[in-house]
Design a protein around this motif. Structure first.
Motif, mmCIF file in Angstrom:
data_model
loop_
_atom_site.group_PDB
_atom_site.id
_atom_site.type_symbol
_atom_site.label_atom_id
_atom_site.label_comp_id
_atom_site.label_asym_id
_atom_site.label_seq_id
_atom_site.Cartn_x
_atom_site.Cartn_y
_atom_site.Cartn_z
ATOM 1 N N ALA A 1 49.848 33.586 40.542
ATOM 2 C CA ALA A 1 50.295 34.701 39.711
ATOM 3 C C ALA A 1 49.454 34.794 38.437
ATOM 4 O O ALA A 1 49.121 35.880 37.973
ATOM 5 C CB ALA A 1 51.772 34.545 39.371
ATOM 6 N N MET A 2 49.107 33.623 37.847
ATOM 7 C CA MET A 2 48.302 33.626 36.630
ATOM 8 C C MET A 2 46.910 34.177 36.909
ATOM 9 O O MET A 2 46.349 34.926 36.105
ATOM 10 C CB MET A 2 48.200 32.204 36.082
ATOM 11 C CG MET A 2 47.508 32.123 34.739
ATOM 12 S SD MET A 2 48.413 33.009 33.452
ATOM 13 C CE MET A 2 49.829 31.929 33.301
ATOM 14 N N SER B 1 54.987 39.351 26.536
ATOM 15 C CA SER B 1 56.373 39.502 26.989
ATOM 16 C C SER B 1 56.523 39.063 28.429
ATOM 17 O O SER B 1 57.502 38.443 28.818
ATOM 18 C CB SER B 1 56.822 40.957 26.837
ATOM 19 O OG SER B 1 58.108 41.145 27.392
ATOM 20 N N PHE B 2 55.505 39.373 29.265
ATOM 21 C CA PHE B 2 55.574 39.008 30.681
ATOM 22 C C PHE B 2 55.488 37.497 30.881
ATOM 23 O O PHE B 2 56.173 36.928 31.725
ATOM 24 C CB PHE B 2 54.440 39.706 31.426
ATOM 25 C CG PHE B 2 54.383 39.364 32.890
ATOM 26 C CD1 PHE B 2 55.245 39.976 33.788
ATOM 27 C CD2 PHE B 2 53.494 38.417 33.357
ATOM 28 C CE1 PHE B 2 55.205 39.663 35.129
ATOM 29 C CE2 PHE B 2 53.451 38.101 34.694
ATOM 30 C CZ PHE B 2 54.306 38.734 35.577
ATOM 31 N N GLU C 1 59.219 41.614 36.944
ATOM 32 C CA GLU C 1 57.843 42.073 36.828
ATOM 33 C C GLU C 1 56.921 41.278 37.761
ATOM 34 O O GLU C 1 56.016 41.825 38.384
ATOM 35 C CB GLU C 1 57.346 41.940 35.385
ATOM 36 C CG GLU C 1 58.016 42.887 34.402
ATOM 37 C CD GLU C 1 59.223 42.249 33.729
ATOM 38 O OE1 GLU C 1 60.005 41.601 34.433
ATOM 39 O OE2 GLU C 1 59.376 42.390 32.502
ATOM 40 N N GLN C 2 57.172 39.955 37.872
ATOM 41 C CA GLN C 2 56.352 39.130 38.754
ATOM 42 C C GLN C 2 56.465 39.598 40.208
ATOM 43 O O GLN C 2 55.483 39.669 40.938
ATOM 44 C CB GLN C 2 56.772 37.663 38.645
ATOM 45 C CG GLN C 2 55.919 36.715 39.461
ATOM 46 C CD GLN C 2 56.295 35.269 39.242
ATOM 47 O OE1 GLN C 2 57.078 34.949 38.350
ATOM 48 N NE2 GLN C 2 55.753 34.382 40.048
ATOM 49 N N VAL C 3 57.682 39.938 40.629
ATOM 50 C CA VAL C 3 57.888 40.414 42.002
ATOM 51 C C VAL C 3 57.195 41.766 42.206
ATOM 52 O O VAL C 3 56.505 41.986 43.213
ATOM 53 C CB VAL C 3 59.393 40.515 42.320
ATOM 54 C CG1 VAL C 3 59.610 41.143 43.698
ATOM 55 C CG2 VAL C 3 60.049 39.150 42.252
ATOM 56 N N MET D 1 57.828 33.425 47.110
ATOM 57 C CA MET D 1 58.286 33.283 45.722
ATOM 58 C C MET D 1 59.120 34.498 45.324
ATOM 59 O O MET D 1 60.162 34.365 44.668
ATOM 60 C CB MET D 1 57.076 33.147 44.790
ATOM 61 C CG MET D 1 57.439 33.153 43.311
ATOM 62 S SD MET D 1 58.426 31.718 42.829
ATOM 63 C CE MET D 1 57.136 30.492 42.730
ATOM 64 N N SER D 2 58.704 35.695 45.740
ATOM 65 C CA SER D 2 59.463 36.906 45.427
ATOM 66 C C SER D 2 60.863 36.839 46.031
ATOM 67 O O SER D 2 61.849 37.232 45.406
ATOM 68 C CB SER D 2 58.717 38.137 45.958
ATOM 69 O OG SER D 2 57.455 38.262 45.351
ATOM 70 N N TYR D 3 60.957 36.335 47.269
ATOM 71 C CA TYR D 3 62.263 36.206 47.941
ATOM 72 C C TYR D 3 63.188 35.275 47.156
ATOM 73 O O TYR D 3 64.367 35.576 46.953
ATOM 74 C CB TYR D 3 62.054 35.684 49.357
ATOM 75 C CG TYR D 3 63.329 35.578 50.157
ATOM 76 C CD1 TYR D 3 63.807 36.670 50.887
ATOM 77 C CD2 TYR D 3 64.060 34.398 50.184
ATOM 78 C CE1 TYR D 3 64.976 36.586 51.614
ATOM 79 C CE2 TYR D 3 65.236 34.301 50.910
ATOM 80 C CZ TYR D 3 65.685 35.395 51.628
ATOM 81 O OH TYR D 3 66.854 35.300 52.341
ATOM 82 N N LYS D 4 62.660 34.132 46.689
ATOM 83 C CA LYS D 4 63.490 33.174 45.952
ATOM 84 C C LYS D 4 63.924 33.756 44.610
ATOM 85 O O LYS D 4 65.057 33.547 44.173
ATOM 86 C CB LYS D 4 62.737 31.850 45.744
ATOM 87 C CG LYS D 4 62.436 31.108 47.028
ATOM 88 C CD LYS D 4 61.840 29.742 46.770
ATOM 89 C CE LYS D 4 62.898 28.765 46.266
ATOM 90 N NZ LYS D 4 63.919 28.446 47.237
#
Length: 650
Positions: free
Chosen positions: A428-429, A491-492, A546-548, A620-623
């Motif tokens: 993600a980074m 913020s993210f 936002e990550q998802v 990761m999005s699912y969790k």
């Protein structure tokens, strides 16, 4: 005559009986308490698996009901939608639609034709749950009962309302045998357990046993755990069929001890009055004592073979260790006796940790915890331990007993999960840095060109103050834009653990601000159909949604580029319902293959080239959505491509 000898013999007999009874009572309590603890752990674990399996299987009825409500009762796409649902719903036999409570649609139909036309409100075996579902407007679980097409099943029934008017039912049929298998209940046999399922029958209000793997014994304990299902409560019973000392066997031991004590008393009497007969009688009694002792030792050895336990004195020096404990640690019993448990101590634990442990048990309390140890071979293993103080008959502390459970496999899985999350964060980074580069490229280029132009025009003395100030103001505007993007990324990325009340549209704007420049750079059109006027407030951990969203945008972008789509686009919109809000992201990249769709949320599963993906993003999005935000995420194929849905509670 012989009065003194009789009194002595009777006194010794009573002492022996008392001693034998105390020994049997102590060993029986130790064996039963440890088996009870293990049985309780097995029961709680299995009940949780059963409850999750039922909820997972009933979810397809809820999704089907929501879909029919969304398309306002149109059933033309029932077969295709049901096929997609069944591919993701392991354990569901078929899906049904019953407008006005009359079964009209079934997928798959083959083998279920007899159920077509069945009126649920007129069937005595089914109408009670059907009327309950209609009145409560909630999902209900009917059955188990005999099915019209044969077999025993349960039905998850979701009432459908369109414009607040009852339309009918969406149902998911679950074959009882399939539910038992998918909940891993049949594996209890490998652990020496039998099981049964029961409920309070809705018609008779009596306890009804509707499934049993074997007939339960009247002489052994039954362990019961409630399992919550829609509109009802089931009960899971288990019974341990392994090495368990039954009441009849205990009675035999008590009777045997009385016989042995009486025989020994009689032996003493004969010794006192008939010394010449001592040798022959003594040999007979010794053999009987040895035989009974061997039986008791065999039972104790059986427990020692399978139960991880040890005993220490008050100072923590090991005085007893089971065979199972020796096998796990790699030490012989002689190597453990006389040593403290520090022989197994792992260097990761501080003196303060063990100080707290000792303070607990020295206060007479029970200590529970997980400890990492080092075996004789040097390898690491994990145990879940229960340490209890041990007292003598005068209630004086004489030592401590520890019963353990090997959880090395569980801890290994947790460590694997931790590495998995770390990998996902790094990925993600990396994507974030790429987005920052795209976001800053245009304003930095503009600043550079404006500054260079001012310098050249100033040297050539062809720029007046008004034009120079105008260009400087343009530079300032671009720096303000850069500052705004810095605040957005800060913020993210900021660390936050607790949810807070926020506006959903603001989180979407923040995500679009990050990804928009990347999409424009790749020639991808972003179709924003979000309603920004009707604000939706929701509890979120800022940064997680936002990550998802960024992960879904990046996946669509990669698919569009990989498939070389002409006029590529990504569309985002939100839809607010009574208790949930749905965010959808769709692209025109061609969709996901049917055989791939059931696996897309599994860790490390990816269809991308190895240089593009690791399979961590969707997992990761699912969790995040399902576990952290208490929502749901799923995908389906449309005429254009893949469409992902995020459902969040409001």
């Amino acid at each position: 005559m012989f009065k003194k000898e009789k009194l002595i013999s009777i006194f010794v007999t009573l002492i022996l009986i008392f001693t034998f009874h105390k020994l049997i009572e102590s060993n029986n309590y130790f064996i039963e308490s440890n088996i009870d603890k293990l049985s309780t752990e097995v029961l709680n674990s299995q009940a949780n698996v059963l409850e999750r399996t039922i909820l997972r299987n009933t979810r397809s009825a809820t999704i089907l009901g929501e879909y029919i409500s969304l398309v306002r009762g149109e059933m033309s796409s029932f077969d295709s939608f049901s096929k997609m649902l069944l591919s993701e719903s392991r354990g569901v036999s078929n899906l049904q639609l019953a407008p006005n409570a009359i079964v009209t649609k079934i997928y798959p139909l083959k083998g279920n034709e007899k159920a077509i036309g069945h009126d649920l409100f007129k069937d005595n075996a089914r109408k009670k749950e059907a009327f309950l579902a209609e009145r409560s407007q909630e999902l209900t679980l009917a059955g188990p009962f005999k099915l019209l097409q044969g077999g025993i099943g349960i039905i998850a029934r979701k009432p459908i309302y369109i414009d607040d008017k009852f339309w009918g039912f969406a149902s998911a049929l679950i074959i009882l045998d399939d539910l038992i298998k998918n909940a891993n209940l049949l594996e209890l046999k490998d652990k020496n357990y039998i099981f049964r399922l029961k409920r309070v029958h809705p018609d008779t209000n009596k306890m009804d046993i509707f499934y049993s793997s074997c007939e339960f014994s009247q002489d052994k304990k039954v362990f019961t755990k409630s399992v919550e299902v829609p509109n009802a409560t089931w009960y899971l019973d288990i019974q341990y069929m392994g090495a368990y000392i039954s009441n009849s066997f205990i009675a035999i031991l008590y009777i045997t001890s009385i016989i042995i004590s009486s025989l020994l008393g009689y032996l003493l009497f004969t010794i006192l009055i008939r010394p010449k007969e001592l040798e022959s009688v003594n040999e007979l009694l010794e053999e009987k004592v040895k035989e009974q002792t061997r039986k008791i030792e065999n039972n104790l050895n059986l427990i020692g073979k399978y139960v991880l336990y040890s005993k220490t004195n008050k100072e923590g020096i090991i005085t007893e260790a089971s065979d199972a404990f020796c096998k796990l640690t790699g030490y012989d019993r002689e190597e453990l006796i006389g040593k403290s448990h520090n022989i197994l101590r792992h260097p990761d634990y501080s003196d303060e940790y063990y100080k707290n442990l000792w303070e607990t048990i020295e206060d007479g309390k029970i200590w529970n915890g997980e400890i990492k140890n080092v075996a004789k071979s040097g390898h690491t293993f994990w145990i879940s331990s229960v340490i209890t103080p041990e007292y003598n008959k005068d209630n004086e502390l004489i030592g401590y007993m520890s019963v353990r459970h090997d959880i090395t496999a569980k801890k290994s899985f947790e460590e694997h999960q931790f590495e998995y999350f770390q990998n996902a964060k790094l990925i993600a980074m990396g994507e974030m840095i790429g987005n920052i580069a795209h976001q800053w490229r245009q304003p930095l280029s503009a600043i550079s060109m404006l500054a260079s132009g001012i310098i050249l025009e100033k040297k050539a003395d062809i720029i007046d103050d008004e034009e120079m100030f105008r260009k400087l103001e343009n530079i300032v505007e671009n720096t303000k834009y850069l500052s705004k993007t810095i605040d957005t990324f800060r913020s993210f990325l900021r660390v936050q653990k607790n949810p807070e009340k926020t506006v959903l549209q603001d989180r979407i704007v923040a995500s679009l601000m990050i990804i928009n420049a990347t999409l424009k750079d790749k020639g991808i059109n972003l179709i924003d159909e979000v309603d920004y006027d009707n604000k939706v407030e929701i509890d979120l951990v800022v940064g997680q949604l936002e990550q998802v969203l960024l992960n879904l945008f990046n996946n669509s972008k990669d698919a569009l580029l990989e498939n070389q789509i002409v006029d590529p686009w990504i569309k985002i919109r939100i839809e607010k319902k009574e208790k949930i809000v749905i965010i959808s992201i769709e692209d025109n990249a061609g969709g996901i293959k049917d055989e791939v769709m059931p696996h897309i949320f599994e860790p490390y599963f990816t269809t991308k080239h190895q240089t593009l993906g690791t399979g961590l993003g969707l997992s990761m999005s699912y969790k995040i959505i399902c576990e952290s935000l208490n929502g749901n995420i799923y995908a389906k194929n449309t005429a254009h491509g893949a469409k992902f849905f995020i459902e969040l509670p409001i």
